[in-house]
Design a protein around this motif. Structure first.
Motif, short mmCIF file in Angstrom:
data_model
loop_
_atom_site.label_atom_id
_atom_site.label_comp_id
_atom_site.label_asym_id
_atom_site.label_seq_id
_atom_site.Cartn_x
_atom_site.Cartn_y
_atom_site.Cartn_z
N ASP A 122 0.62 6.59 -12.24
CA ASP A 122 -0.30 7.66 -12.89
C ASP A 122 -0.94 8.55 -11.82
O ASP A 122 -1.68 9.33 -12.14
N GLY A 123 -0.41 8.33 -10.29
CA GLY A 123 -0.86 9.31 -9.36
C GLY A 123 -2.23 8.90 -8.76
O GLY A 123 -2.56 9.52 -7.87
N ARG A 124 -2.80 7.75 -9.14
CA ARG A 124 -4.14 7.43 -8.74
C ARG A 124 -3.97 6.89 -7.30
O ARG A 124 -2.97 6.03 -7.07
N PRO A 125 -4.68 7.21 -6.47
CA PRO A 125 -4.53 6.54 -4.94
C PRO A 125 -4.94 5.14 -5.02
O PRO A 125 -5.89 4.48 -5.45
N VAL A 126 -3.86 4.51 -4.29
CA VAL A 126 -4.08 2.91 -4.03
C VAL A 126 -3.63 2.77 -2.50
O VAL A 126 -2.63 3.23 -2.10
N SER A 127 -4.35 1.94 -1.59
CA SER A 127 -3.97 1.69 -0.25
C SER A 127 -4.25 0.45 0.09
O SER A 127 -5.23 -0.26 -0.59
N THR B 169 5.09 -7.02 -7.42
CA THR B 169 5.57 -5.55 -7.25
C THR B 169 6.00 -5.44 -5.76
O THR B 169 7.18 -4.76 -5.42
N LEU B 170 5.12 -5.51 -4.87
CA LEU B 170 5.42 -5.18 -3.52
C LEU B 170 6.59 -6.19 -3.15
O LEU B 170 6.60 -7.39 -3.19
N PRO B 171 7.29 -5.33 -2.30
CA PRO B 171 8.42 -6.10 -1.45
C PRO B 171 8.03 -6.86 -0.49
O PRO B 171 6.95 -6.70 0.16
N ALA B 172 8.84 -7.80 -0.22
CA ALA B 172 8.56 -8.75 0.80
C ALA B 172 8.11 -8.28 2.12
O ALA B 172 7.27 -9.04 3.02
N ALA B 173 9.03 -7.22 2.80
CA ALA B 173 8.89 -6.61 4.05
C ALA B 173 8.33 -5.24 3.89
O ALA B 173 8.80 -4.63 2.88
N LEU B 174 7.62 -4.66 4.68
CA LEU B 174 7.31 -3.21 4.63
C LEU B 174 8.87 -2.33 4.80
O LEU B 174 9.56 -2.38 5.86
N PRO B 175 9.07 -1.29 3.89
CA PRO B 175 10.25 -0.53 3.80
C PRO B 175 10.36 0.26 5.25
O PRO B 175 9.31 0.87 5.59
N ASP B 176 11.42 0.56 5.91
CA ASP B 176 11.67 1.18 6.96
C ASP B 176 11.29 2.88 6.83
O ASP B 176 10.71 3.41 7.57
N LEU C 118 0.23 3.21 -1.35
CA LEU C 118 0.92 3.05 -2.61
C LEU C 118 1.24 4.04 -3.80
O LEU C 118 0.26 4.77 -3.85
N THR C 119 2.21 4.28 -4.02
CA THR C 119 2.75 5.22 -5.04
C THR C 119 2.53 4.61 -6.30
O THR C 119 3.06 3.62 -6.50
N ILE D 52 2.20 -0.02 -9.77
CA ILE D 52 2.81 0.31 -8.40
C ILE D 52 4.16 0.49 -8.50
O ILE D 52 4.93 -0.14 -8.89
N VAL D 53 4.57 1.77 -7.89
CA VAL D 53 5.74 2.13 -8.39
C VAL D 53 6.74 2.03 -6.77
O VAL D 53 7.75 1.61 -7.01
N ARG D 54 6.20 2.26 -5.79
CA ARG D 54 6.69 1.90 -4.50
C ARG D 54 5.62 1.98 -3.19
O ARG D 54 4.54 2.42 -3.58
N VAL D 55 6.20 1.58 -2.43
CA VAL D 55 5.18 1.53 -0.92
C VAL D 55 5.46 2.92 -0.25
O VAL D 55 6.60 3.24 -0.07
N GLY D 56 4.45 3.62 -0.07
CA GLY D 56 4.78 4.73 0.80
C GLY D 56 4.11 4.86 2.24
O GLY D 56 4.51 3.82 2.77
N ASN D 57 3.59 5.78 2.80
CA ASN D 57 3.82 5.91 4.53
C ASN D 57 2.75 4.93 4.73
O ASN D 57 1.38 4.75 4.02
#
Length: 242
Positions: free
Chosen positions: A154-159, A200-207, A150-151, A127-132
């Protein structure tokens, strides 16, 4: 378990010799630790990118106990996460300063499970970062669905997906693919996917994830993200490193 992925080899060993090092050989040892030159007999190679010989040796900075004494290491059974040393057969280096642990069946089984997943064709991506994030209210009061993309490396979709129904506890799942179906579920604890998320995931959803949402939907998406974070037990080492 990041150590399993970072190491050249993961091995179950029995210590045959543990020599305390002093003076210049231990000049940079952290406070509350004692440096040892350890030799061990290979009991089992759990996995990794490289093999190991039957006898290995390494340096380890071992924590002292409350009485400022080092634990007894000779004949101890350890699980070590190591890198091999070029042109020095039998010499290894701990993959991290804490890459040495008391062996236990639970830790052995957990490590083997992660190592198997690491070499599988369908291993989950990093997991690289949290997306939309998207939030859709339902037709009934208390009904809604949130999807957080989630970004990956390798570009594979994860949600991440959170479903709320009136009178029920929120249900969340992780989907590896474009479509979310009824088979999607939270990852099993201590699985590779669990480590990818929990560590990897941050504790709170990024703005930035809710920047395009109305304020009420952004608030709901943040609350649903907390459901996921609370559903993942904390990413922490819960075993003792000698």
């Amino acid at each position: 378990m990041a150590l399993a992925e970072l190491s050249d080899a993961v091995a179950d060993v029995e210590v045959t010799s543990a020599i305390k090092l002093k003076g210049a050989a231990a000049a940079d040892v952290p406070a509350g630790h004692q440096r040892f030159y350890i030799e061990g007999r290979l009991l089992s190679l759990l996995g990794g990118k490289k093999g190991l010989p039957g006898q290995v040796a390494w340096l380890a900075d071992v924590p002292l106990d409350a009485s400022n004494r080092a634990p007894k290491l000779k004949k101890a059974r350890l699980l070590i996460f190591v890198d091999t040393v070029a042109d020095r057969p039998g010499e290894v280096r701990l993959a991290r300063p804490y890459g040495q642990f008391w062996w236990s069946q639970e830790l052995d089984a957990r490590s083997r499970g992660v190592l198997r997943e690491l070499v599988s064709a369908d291993r989950p991506p990093h997991i690289v970062r949290v997306g939309n994030a998207f939030h859709v209210p339902g037709s009934l009061p208390g009904e809604s669905e949130t999807q957080i993309f989630l970004t990956t490396d390798d570009g594979r979709p994860v949600s991440l997906n959170v479903l709320r129904r009136p009178g029920e506890a929120p249900r969340w799942a992780v989907a590896l693919g474009e479509m979310v179906d009824d088979s999607a579920a939270p990852p099993p604890p201590d699985s590779l996917l669990w480590y990818r998320l929990a560590c990897t995931l941050p504790a709170a959803l990024p703005d930035t994830s809710t920047a395009d949402l109305p304020s009420d939907q952004a608030t709901a998406a943040r609350a649903d993200y907390r459901v996921v974070i609370e559903g993942l037990k904390p990413c922490a080492r819960n075993f003792t490193a000698p």
